[in-house]
Enzyme design. Sequence first.
Site, short mmCIF file in Angstrom:
data_model
loop_
_atom_site.label_atom_id
_atom_site.label_comp_id
_atom_site.label_asym_id
_atom_site.label_seq_id
_atom_site.Cartn_x
_atom_site.Cartn_y
_atom_site.Cartn_z
CG ASN A 195 -2.03 -1.03 1.10
OD1 ASN A 195 -2.62 -0.98 -0.20
ND2 ASN A 195 -2.60 -1.51 2.20
NE ARG A 485 -5.76 11.72 5.36
CZ ARG A 485 -4.81 10.99 5.01
NH1 ARG A 485 -4.51 9.79 5.21
NH2 ARG A 485 -4.01 11.62 4.08
P1 ADP Z 1 3.70 -0.96 5.37
O1 ADP Z 1 3.44 0.50 4.91
O2 ADP Z 1 3.65 -1.41 6.79
O3 ADP Z 1 5.13 -1.24 4.92
P2 ADP Z 1 2.46 -2.08 2.95
O4 ADP Z 1 0.89 -2.24 2.65
O5 ADP Z 1 3.24 -0.96 2.20
O6 ADP Z 1 2.73 -1.96 4.39
O7 ADP Z 1 3.32 -3.42 2.41
C1 ADP Z 1 2.87 -4.67 2.76
C2 ADP Z 1 3.47 -5.79 2.09
O8 ADP Z 1 3.31 -7.16 2.94
C3 ADP Z 1 2.78 -5.90 0.82
O9 ADP Z 1 3.65 -5.83 -0.44
C4 ADP Z 1 2.13 -7.22 0.82
O10 ADP Z 1 1.97 -7.84 -0.42
C5 ADP Z 1 2.96 -7.89 1.65
N1 ADP Z 1 2.44 -9.19 2.32
C6 ADP Z 1 1.24 -9.21 3.08
N2 ADP Z 1 0.80 -10.57 3.40
C7 ADP Z 1 2.05 -11.25 3.38
C8 ADP Z 1 2.23 -12.64 3.62
N3 ADP Z 1 1.60 -13.36 4.11
N4 ADP Z 1 3.66 -12.92 3.13
C9 ADP Z 1 4.38 -12.23 2.34
N5 ADP Z 1 4.25 -10.72 2.02
C10 ADP Z 1 2.83 -10.37 2.66
#
Ligand code: ADP
Length: 659
Positions: A195, A485
Amino acid sequence: MKKTTRILAVLLCVLMLVAGCAQVEEPQATGDPSAPEVTPAGEQGGAAGYTPGTYTATTIGMNADVTVEVTVSEDKIESVVVTNHMETPGIGSVAVEKIPAAIVEEQSLAVDSLTGATISSMAVKRAASDALEQAGADLDALNVPIARTPDPDADYEADVVIVGGGGAGLSAAIAALEEGATVVLIEKTSLLGGNSIVAGGFYNAPDPERQAHYQEERSEALDSLIVEALAEEPVSEEHAALQEAVRAEFEEYLASDSTLFDTPNWFALQTWNGGDKVGDLEVVQVLAENALDSFHWLESMGAGFPDDVFFGGGALYPRSHQSVDPNGTGYINALTGALEGNENYTQLMDTEAVSLIVEDGAVVGVNATGRDGNAVTLRANNGVILATGGFAGNVELRQQYCEGEKWPNLGEEVRTTNVAGVTGDGIFMAEAAGANLVNMEHIQLLPYCNPQTGMLNDSTGTANVKEYIFINTEGERFVREDGRRDDMSKAILDQPESKMYMFASLKMPFEEMTTLGGQPLSYMVENGLSEYGYAETIEEAAEILGCDPQTLRDTVATFDEHASEKTADEFGRVNYRGTLGEGPFIFWARRPAAHHTMGGVEVDVQTHALRADGSVVEGLYCAGEITGCTHGTNRVGGNAIAEFVTFGRIAGRNAALDK
Ligand code: ADP
């Protein structure tokens, strides 16, 4: 394409979203779900016999049309080029780049879609298929699955294992490598950025150098925010101490010739108050104290920002830095660039963590699944960092945890800004390993989203629209635009059709203005996308919007009175950059969408996951949106990036040093 066709296109896209094709996708990609059985190499159908030439086809993408141009010789696909698209930067745009190259490389349409960008991948393939059909291709032959040996089970060992390749995971990886550790990072989708890459792209930090340019004179209305916060009865000793610190700094400012007050203490106090004092004040203070240093760290890796700050949406104060790149791509590109070529770093894409390995109460590794369903087992010598983000895009979870008095309905019809892979996984893996979850009931709905898709990238960058108001379909204002927000989103949901228009005066030549995702506004207006409208006068605007011109004229006039005097208005707005005046104007429709979950794993300031009794879950660190201690009931706009960099770095450093 005509406007009506475009609206149909967007509607179709929405239907696909509702059907669950877009936001919640299969976790692993082994080709399109409808693909037939794999045949061995060498048995694929021949695809020769094209009528040489260049062919064009257009289809519906995630956000708008995707046009593909295919050039063929008699026996070969010579090139595939996407000539027009509006796919999401860092998500669909990656498919737009990679799928055409794969089609040419494989001479096949049966190339894998990118997990996390399935709709965009399919759109490119569909358009390429249409173009190839025009060239007389045998589509059955081109769709014969490509033979590939399935990935075997695999074991990895590293000092630090990181789950999640978004902002927090990537920041943690760099910090761990800086301490000399070996790192393996696994990412569930085919894309890095999570995200973080679709974020609005602005970053809060008190930054005296840039803030010096914000205004030539002090604003009483802005200063009144500090006076109000200091007049509050403290709720704890820590609160009183923070107020005292801000009071001393504010008095110093009043005695100086500075035109804008800001300090890390004031940033912390505002952030904590902005979440109704529910966040952990100690965590908030670490964020506030480190935000500028983390910002400079990003800059040192190539992230670019203009020389000034602005008052970001929901940021509550002018300390926001807008990335010069679309959405969050500037941040993610800087982080991935810094990781490139590091021999101590291993990155496994399309690899999904399913559980943590716990031995004697300590987390020592991760069980994951690769793209072919193969087992991937990761052992961590020093620590595991979970950075898997929140769950605002997971309808089931957000209904289970967050539906209530504040947000009575969080079902499918509430869109989300979230990307497909972020579904809250890590939160529950941490819980299963003993960690406590806090503030799970708090979700943020972002006011500025596309009413149909929920996406943010087609909104206009506030950096180049210096002034805007929110109006309802009747042309009336209804809430302060510089507030929290949650307050803004609630107010929009109470308006007719639960939507609003952002309405702005143009301060730059129209041709130079773009959406957050980098699309020219002229394109948005000409194609009727996101109900974008451009008007030379108030009357013309009222006609396009279908509201009473006198009402709109009164709305603008009343706003302009306060804007010229920079005085708080009936809604309490305190921030002004200029008046709306007589036009020209630009406006676009918006509706709140589920954006950020404030709850998650309880952590301390060193990012250790904590049990309910306050003890540390040994070996487990969490950073970014997965954690639940920073934002309280409402995340201040512009704080998420500062959070993921700051705590990602702390987690990386601590896990590397086994601290
Ligand atoms: P943050 O801002 O906390 O870094 P993000 O939403 O930018 O959070 O990133 C979270 C990432 O973790 C995403 O790229 C998502 O696809 C990945 N992710 C979520 N669940 C899993 C999982 N079970 N295994 C590996 N990666 C995951």
